[in-house]
Design a protein around this motif. Sequence first.
Motif, PDB file in Angstrom:
ATOM      1  N   SER A   1      37.566  15.632  69.670  1.00 28.11           N
ATOM      2  CA  SER A   1      38.660  15.157  69.974  1.00 28.11           C
ATOM      3  C   SER A   1      39.513  14.129  70.492  1.00 28.11           C
ATOM      4  N   ARG A   2      38.619  13.861  71.065  1.00 25.47           N
ATOM      5  CA  ARG A   2      39.027  12.495  72.852  1.00 25.47           C
ATOM      6  C   ARG A   2      38.068  12.035  73.071  1.00 25.47           C
ATOM      7  N   ASN A   3      38.359  11.402  73.795  1.00 26.06           N
ATOM      8  CA  ASN A   3      37.259  10.177  74.771  1.00 26.06           C
ATOM      9  C   ASN A   3      36.887  11.681  75.841  1.00 26.06           C
ATOM     10  N   ARG A   4      35.418  12.043  75.381  1.00 31.15           N
ATOM     11  CA  ARG A   4      34.140  12.903  77.064  1.00 31.15           C
ATOM     12  C   ARG A   4      33.669  12.306  77.116  1.00 31.15           C
TER      13      ARG A   4
ATOM     14  N   LEU B   1      19.042  12.035  63.868  1.00 33.53           N
ATOM     15  CA  LEU B   1      18.381  11.256  65.313  1.00 33.53           C
ATOM     16  C   LEU B   1      20.466  11.628  65.659  1.00 33.53           C
ATOM     17  N   VAL B   2      20.166  11.901  66.102  1.00 31.70           N
ATOM     18  CA  VAL B   2      21.237  11.974  66.969  1.00 31.70           C
ATOM     19  C   VAL B   2      22.330  11.274  68.145  1.00 31.70           C
ATOM     20  N   VAL B   3      23.163  10.453  67.331  1.00 38.09           N
ATOM     21  CA  VAL B   3      23.611   8.877  68.041  1.00 38.09           C
ATOM     22  C   VAL B   3      25.325   9.001  68.525  1.00 38.09           C
ATOM     23  N   PRO B   4      25.187   9.073  69.793  1.00 40.65           N
ATOM     24  CA  PRO B   4      27.102   9.244  70.630  1.00 40.65           C
ATOM     25  C   PRO B   4      27.485   7.376  70.133  1.00 40.65           C
ATOM     26  N   CYS B   5      28.410   7.233  70.019  1.00 41.38           N
ATOM     27  CA  CYS B   5      29.446   6.410  69.808  1.00 41.38           C
ATOM     28  C   CYS B   5      30.913   6.076  70.144  1.00 41.38           C
ATOM     29  N   TYR B   6      31.514   5.359  70.658  1.00 37.86           N
ATOM     30  CA  TYR B   6      32.003   4.752  71.079  1.00 37.86           C
ATOM     31  C   TYR B   6      32.871   3.821  71.150  1.00 37.86           C
ATOM     32  N   ASN B   7      33.867   2.770  70.169  1.00 41.40           N
ATOM     33  CA  ASN B   7      34.484   2.114  69.953  1.00 41.40           C
ATOM     34  C   ASN B   7      32.941   0.942  69.634  1.00 41.40           C
ATOM     35  N   GLU B   8      32.476   1.461  68.174  1.00 42.81           N
ATOM     36  CA  GLU B   8      31.042   0.705  68.398  1.00 42.81           C
ATOM     37  C   GLU B   8      31.666  -0.030  66.345  1.00 42.81           C
ATOM     38  N   GLU B   9      32.959  -0.428  66.291  1.00 39.12           N
ATOM     39  CA  GLU B   9      32.353  -0.235  65.488  1.00 39.12           C
ATOM     40  C   GLU B   9      31.895  -2.104  64.679  1.00 39.12           C
ATOM     41  N   GLU B  10      32.046  -2.425  65.418  1.00 39.72           N
ATOM     42  CA  GLU B  10      31.451  -3.922  65.298  1.00 39.72           C
ATOM     43  C   GLU B  10      29.804  -3.631  65.305  1.00 39.72           C
ATOM     44  N   VAL B  11      29.040  -2.598  65.756  1.00 38.25           N
ATOM     45  CA  VAL B  11      27.289  -1.919  65.186  1.00 38.25           C
ATOM     46  C   VAL B  11      27.236  -1.450  63.923  1.00 38.25           C
ATOM     47  N   LEU B  12      28.325  -0.334  64.078  1.00 39.96           N
ATOM     48  CA  LEU B  12      27.815   0.715  63.373  1.00 39.96           C
ATOM     49  C   LEU B  12      27.231   0.242  61.999  1.00 39.96           C
ATOM     50  N   PRO B  13      27.936  -0.920  61.095  1.00 44.13           N
ATOM     51  CA  PRO B  13      27.214  -1.032  59.905  1.00 44.13           C
ATOM     52  C   PRO B  13      25.995  -1.193  60.195  1.00 44.13           C
ATOM     53  N   GLU B  14      25.464  -1.798  60.779  1.00 43.56           N
ATOM     54  CA  GLU B  14      24.025  -2.391  60.819  1.00 43.56           C
ATOM     55  C   GLU B  14      23.283  -1.319  61.502  1.00 43.56           C
ATOM     56  N   THR B  15      23.654  -0.987  62.484  1.00 42.19           N
ATOM     57  CA  THR B  15      23.063   0.629  62.903  1.00 42.19           C
ATOM     58  C   THR B  15      22.837   1.206  61.769  1.00 42.19           C
ATOM     59  N   VAL B  16      23.591   1.542  61.285  1.00 41.04           N
ATOM     60  CA  VAL B  16      23.426   2.240  59.706  1.00 41.04           C
ATOM     61  C   VAL B  16      22.058   2.314  59.322  1.00 41.04           C
ATOM     62  N   ARG B  17      22.349   0.986  58.586  1.00 41.70           N
ATOM     63  CA  ARG B  17      21.350   0.213  58.667  1.00 41.70           C
ATOM     64  C   ARG B  17      20.099  -0.473  57.803  1.00 41.70           C
TER      65      ARG B  17
ATOM     66  N   VAL C   1      28.205  10.693  66.384  1.00 38.82           N
ATOM     67  CA  VAL C   1      29.568  11.468  67.365  1.00 38.82           C
ATOM     68  C   VAL C   1      30.453  10.099  67.273  1.00 38.82           C
ATOM     69  N   ASP C   2      31.300  10.847  66.795  1.00 39.99           N
ATOM     70  CA  ASP C   2      32.255   9.699  67.335  1.00 39.99           C
ATOM     71  C   ASP C   2      32.875  10.201  68.680  1.00 39.99           C
ATOM     72  N   ASP C   3      32.721   9.687  69.543  1.00 38.29           N
ATOM     73  CA  ASP C   3      33.090  10.179  70.932  1.00 38.29           C
ATOM     74  C   ASP C   3      34.961   9.242  71.299  1.00 38.29           C
ATOM     75  N   GLY C   4      35.835  10.350  70.710  1.00 37.23           N
ATOM     76  CA  GLY C   4      37.533   9.810  70.480  1.00 37.23           C
ATOM     77  C   GLY C   4      37.492   7.662  70.432  1.00 37.23           C
ATOM     78  N   SER C   5      36.954   8.005  69.342  1.00 35.25           N
ATOM     79  CA  SER C   5      37.022   6.236  69.710  1.00 35.25           C
ATOM     80  C   SER C   5      38.593   5.491  69.428  1.00 35.25           C
ATOM     81  N   ARG C   6      38.611   5.362  69.529  1.00 36.20           N
ATOM     82  CA  ARG C   6      40.335   3.523  69.246  1.00 36.20           C
ATOM     83  C   ARG C   6      40.271   2.870  68.521  1.00 36.20           C
ATOM     84  N   ASP C   7      39.080   2.992  67.754  1.00 39.67           N
ATOM     85  CA  ASP C   7      39.122   1.685  67.414  1.00 39.67           C
ATOM     86  C   ASP C   7      39.035   2.560  65.679  1.00 39.67           C
ATOM     87  N   ARG C   8      37.972   1.118  64.726  1.00 38.20           N
ATOM     88  CA  ARG C   8      37.530   2.325  63.772  1.00 38.20           C
ATOM     89  C   ARG C   8      36.441   2.873  63.133  1.00 38.20           C
TER      90      ARG C   8
END
Length: 323
Positions: free
Chosen positions: A74-77, A6-22, A46-53
Amino acid sequence: MDRLYLVVPCYNEEEVLPETVRRLTDKLNRMAGKGLVSADSRILLVDDGSRDRTWELICGFHQENPAVSGLKLSRNRGHQNALVAGLMTARELCDITISLDADLQDDIEVLDQFVEAYHKGAQVVYGVRSARDTDTAFKRSTAMGFYGLMKKMGVDIVSNHADYRLMSKKALDCFSGYREVNLFLRGIVPLIGFPTAVVTYERSERFAGESKYPLKKMLSFAWDGITSFSTKPLSLITGVGIAVGFLSGLGLLAALICLLCGVSVAGWVWVLVSVWLGLGIQLVALGLVGAYVGKTYAEVKDRPRYHIEMLLDEGKRPGGEKG
Ligand code: UDP
Ligand code: MG
């Protein structure tokens, strides 16, 4: 048994990630339990150069959950590039990929149907939204306008399909032959061919965080879609030129006839008609240049000319070919 990523692009998604992974881990386990996919199927974040955690979270999940893999750009693309990075990485590691957004707006309960369609022979399965009632009226109408415009411009895209999609390794291998930088996935995937299928689902609202697709990004996305796929705007110039030239030619003819019949024609008529005629000629000339620019554009893209689905000849394996 087929291995699914499952390929999941993530940009500043700290709020949703724990629930999404679960939720995704749980879903993968259930699918493996049913014998739909192999037990070593995974989630590739896939972390698209996020600026959060986001990346720290992904590292943590990877350590404690064997089903989670991570890829960091390496950075947001942008969403499309992040998705391609994920898909191109996953294609080396699995048999099937399904791309989906980190906010799980796309109903993951239909993942089984995606895989079933693949087992029936589809190499690409499109997730298509059945209703758009969770969208604002604005987003709904702009989206509809966009699909209409794309169709008019001759671009073959699947209406109401975002990037919720299954692609087999075979489809991804062919896809890797499209090396263009201005990437518009939804336009390219239908070009690949092979048997395809559609799975409909209902899209819900984001369960946390906010949209990473503001209006500005949406507009530039639409603009990219049109200009990466269609040279119709260029041929439009020729069309307008011919129409303007034709009308002013008619005007000129009418004025000449009047002159021959002895009816006096006001001076401004000549000026107007010749200005418009000149404009028509210029537009046609511009359109002509455009035709060559359009052809050069197609050559530069260097898209594959065809993909082979099957070859009946002993001892040979079919593969993608560069024309
Ligand atoms: N996304 C990304 N890079 C970006 C913007 C968005 O990878 O520059 C990801 C985002 O994390 C999400 C997906 O693309 O997984 C879709 O974004 P979002 O849900 O914000 O878009 P919307 O659903 O509002 O159209
Ligand atoms: Mg979303």
